[in-house]
Write a protein that holds these residues in place. Structure first.
Motif, mmCIF file in Angstrom:
data_model
loop_
_atom_site.group_PDB
_atom_site.id
_atom_site.type_symbol
_atom_site.label_atom_id
_atom_site.label_comp_id
_atom_site.label_asym_id
_atom_site.label_seq_id
_atom_site.Cartn_x
_atom_site.Cartn_y
_atom_site.Cartn_z
ATOM 1 N N SER A 140 9.935 -7.114 -21.966
ATOM 2 C CA SER A 140 9.107 -7.160 -24.379
ATOM 3 C C SER A 140 9.925 -5.932 -24.885
ATOM 4 O O SER A 140 10.340 -4.714 -24.465
ATOM 5 N N ASP A 141 10.322 -6.651 -26.738
ATOM 6 C CA ASP A 141 10.132 -5.799 -27.437
ATOM 7 C C ASP A 141 9.085 -5.813 -28.129
ATOM 8 O O ASP A 141 8.443 -7.404 -28.233
ATOM 9 N N SER A 142 8.955 -5.394 -29.431
ATOM 10 C CA SER A 142 8.576 -6.328 -30.872
ATOM 11 C C SER A 142 8.274 -7.578 -31.069
ATOM 12 O O SER A 142 7.837 -7.792 -31.889
ATOM 13 N N GLN A 143 9.475 -7.916 -30.653
ATOM 14 C CA GLN A 143 10.714 -8.778 -31.675
ATOM 15 C C GLN A 143 10.456 -10.182 -30.549
ATOM 16 O O GLN A 143 10.508 -11.696 -30.293
ATOM 17 N N GLY A 144 10.158 -10.098 -29.391
ATOM 18 C CA GLY A 144 10.275 -11.002 -28.170
ATOM 19 C C GLY A 144 9.697 -10.767 -26.667
ATOM 20 O O GLY A 144 10.248 -9.498 -26.616
ATOM 21 N N ARG B 207 18.108 -4.479 -29.393
ATOM 22 C CA ARG B 207 17.389 -5.251 -28.706
ATOM 23 C C ARG B 207 16.774 -6.080 -27.674
ATOM 24 O O ARG B 207 18.420 -5.911 -26.865
ATOM 25 N N SER C 246 17.040 -8.947 -26.757
ATOM 26 C CA SER C 246 17.041 -9.917 -26.201
ATOM 27 C C SER C 246 19.024 -10.489 -26.900
ATOM 28 O O SER C 246 18.973 -11.203 -25.952
ATOM 29 N N THR D 239 11.871 -15.812 -28.444
ATOM 30 C CA THR D 239 10.530 -14.819 -29.998
ATOM 31 C C THR D 239 9.087 -14.384 -29.647
ATOM 32 O O THR D 239 8.709 -15.758 -29.689
ATOM 33 N N GLY D 240 8.631 -13.216 -30.100
ATOM 34 C CA GLY D 240 7.035 -13.684 -30.409
ATOM 35 C C GLY D 240 6.913 -12.537 -28.959
ATOM 36 O O GLY D 240 6.913 -13.310 -27.547
ATOM 37 N N SER D 241 6.415 -11.571 -28.968
ATOM 38 C CA SER D 241 5.662 -10.641 -27.613
ATOM 39 C C SER D 241 4.911 -11.354 -26.660
ATOM 40 O O SER D 241 4.834 -10.814 -25.805
#
Ligand code: NDP
Length: 444
Positions: free
Chosen positions: A259-263, A286, A288, A301-303
């Motif tokens: 993951s990362d901080s966005q997903g 990213r 994504s 989306t959402g980690s």
């Protein structure tokens, strides 16, 4: 927490609103009740009050200018927590979430982690609320130079040796080291995580992630299991996560999500780590973007959704409190057998309770992510000796250190009647070493 409740009340009064710091102290105090009962001497001589008060807290202004000449000010921190067993050592974090509470919590944890490593290093942490994301190399350089203009007064190879952490990688360490050298005219091992062409250590980049997996392997051996074929979820896609995923896959685990901080990405075929490295290490992109190269994979989306994926091994490697009670429950309901922390304080208090009550194996970051600081200490040794060990030598030392931390934690837990409780054993074993050093030195 009964015997230490009076001390904890003082800590709460003296550090109002510092939730992360209070969380870190209460986690450790919970484990130390049995120590107080067995060795009342520590309570009698006020050792706990001393242990929770940092030796020194330095806060400073960091002014810098952006590409357009715009003026910015961030806040810099260095909390030198405890030097009972060696010079201060601990990373620098650059993130908008940084505040004094976070840095104190991490400095407190670092004191225990460094004690567990068996190496002669005290605990510290620092950083800034600066966000390197979206900044040009020149802006990051100017910020690092301004940060060091103040920090250099308080650090030195036998005094305090910072390293990287979230948001502080090889690029930032290079700029910080260059400025330290310019200001002092000294070329010595004042920072670790340096580039290989200027006194860095081989295997430092890989150390935290590799060490985490060596530690998880020991935990699994304890229940006659191995990593082989186990569905594994690794959160984050930064330094710790990438090398945890690399080593886990090399030892036969099936890493299915990062993951990362966005997903997060889920790849049922197994994460292609080279794609992740290309996106995150080379292009600072990213996570994504992974699905552009691997269309069979999914991006969400959402980690936090990553913890709802059925898996056997969970390795949180992103940030503090990333696993909450709901995530812990989902992991246990889905048959996860091990959670080993790669990030510092990955789990909330409630999550830890759920994980332990469910019978899952659990290791706190101060034990399982100690590989990074351990190889940093090996970098300090190589710098002092003006010597350079090869990768295999450093990696072999790292493996031995992680095995010895596991053994210390397990043996100490058994000694106090808490068989298999790695969190308890790690806290108590680390505490006893620091406490005895403080008492021997007659700290007042
Ligand atoms: P990096 O900055 O290299 O990477 C952090 C990663 O976590 C990034 O991928 C970031 O995503 C992601 N992330 C941040 N917040 C969240 C979130 N809420 N959910 C999911 N992903 C998130 O840091 P490191 O890998 O160096 O450090 C990670 C953790 O490990 C930290 O807790 C650190 O203190 C700890 N640690 C690090 C050591 C080291 O040697 N580096 C040593 C010991 C502990 P994005 O790219 O979007 O920002």
């Amino acid at each position: 927490m009964k015997l230490l409740s009076d001390v904890f009340e003082i800590v709460k009064k003296r550090n109002p609103g510092e939730n992360e710091f209070l969380q870190a102290v209460s986690e450790v105090f919970d484990s130390l009740e049995d120590v107080v009962a067995r060795y009342p001497k520590y309570l009698k001589c006020g050792l706990f009050e001393r242990l929770v008060e940092p030796d020194r807290q330095i806060i400073f202004r960091v002014p810098w200018t952006d590409e357009t000449g715009g003026f910015h000010v961030n806040r810099g921190y260095r909390v030198q927590f405890n030097d009972a067993i060696g010079p201060y050592k601990g990373g620098l974090r650059f993130s908008p979430q940084v505040n004094l509470s976070v840095i104190k919590a991490l400095g407190f944890e670092q004191t225990f982690k460094n004690s567990l490593s068996g190496l002669p290093i005290g605990g510290a942490k620092g950083g800034s609320d600066f966000d390197p994301k979206g900044k040009s190399d020149e802006e990051v350089m100017r910020f690092c130079q301004s940060f060091m203009n103040e920090l250099f007064k308080y650090i030195g190879p036998d005094e305090d040796v910072p390293a990287g952490d979230q948001g502080v990688g090889a690029r930032e360490i290079g700029y910080l080291f260059g400025q330290y050298k310019r200001l002092t005219g000294q070329y010595h091992g004042v920072l670790t995580g340096k580039g290989l062409s200027y006194s860095g250590s081989l295997a430092r980049t890989e150390a935290t992630g590799y060490g985490l997996v060596y530690f998880a392997r020991e935990m699994l051996k304890g229940i006659d299991q191995s990593l082989y074929g186990k569905k594994t979820v690794v959160s984050g896609s930064g330094n710790v996560a990438i090398y945890a995923a690399v080593k886990a896959a090399a030892l036969g685990a099936h890493v299915i999500a990062m993951s990362d901080s966005q997903g997060y990405i889920y790849d049922p075929n197994g994460i292609d780590i080279e794609t992740v490295r290309d996106i995150k290490e080379k292009r600072r992109g990213r996570i994504s973007e992974y699905v552009n190269v691997h269309p069979d994979a999914e991006y969400h989306t959402g980690s936090s959704g990553i913890w709802k994926l059925p898996c056997e091994l969970a390795m949180p490697c992103a940030t503090q409190n990333e696993v909450d009670a709901d995530s812990a429950k989902a992991l246990s309901d889905n048959g996860c057998i091990l959670l080993s922390e790669g990030s510092n304080m990955s789990c909330t208090r409630e999550a830890i309770k759920i994980i332990k009550a469910s019978g899952m194996l659990y290791s706190p970051g101060k034990a399982s992510n100690a590989g990074g600081v351990s190889v940093s200490a090996l970098e300090m040794s190589q710098n002092s000796m003006r010597y350079f060990w090869d990768f295999e030598t450093v990696d072999a030392k790292l493996e031995e250190i992680m095995k010895s931390i596991y053994k210390k934690a397990i043996d100490t837990a058994a000694d106090f009647g808490h068989q298999g409780d790695i969190e308890f054993g790690a806290n108590v074993s680390a505490f006893l070493k620091v406490a005895d050093a403080m008492m021997a030195q007659g700290s007042v």
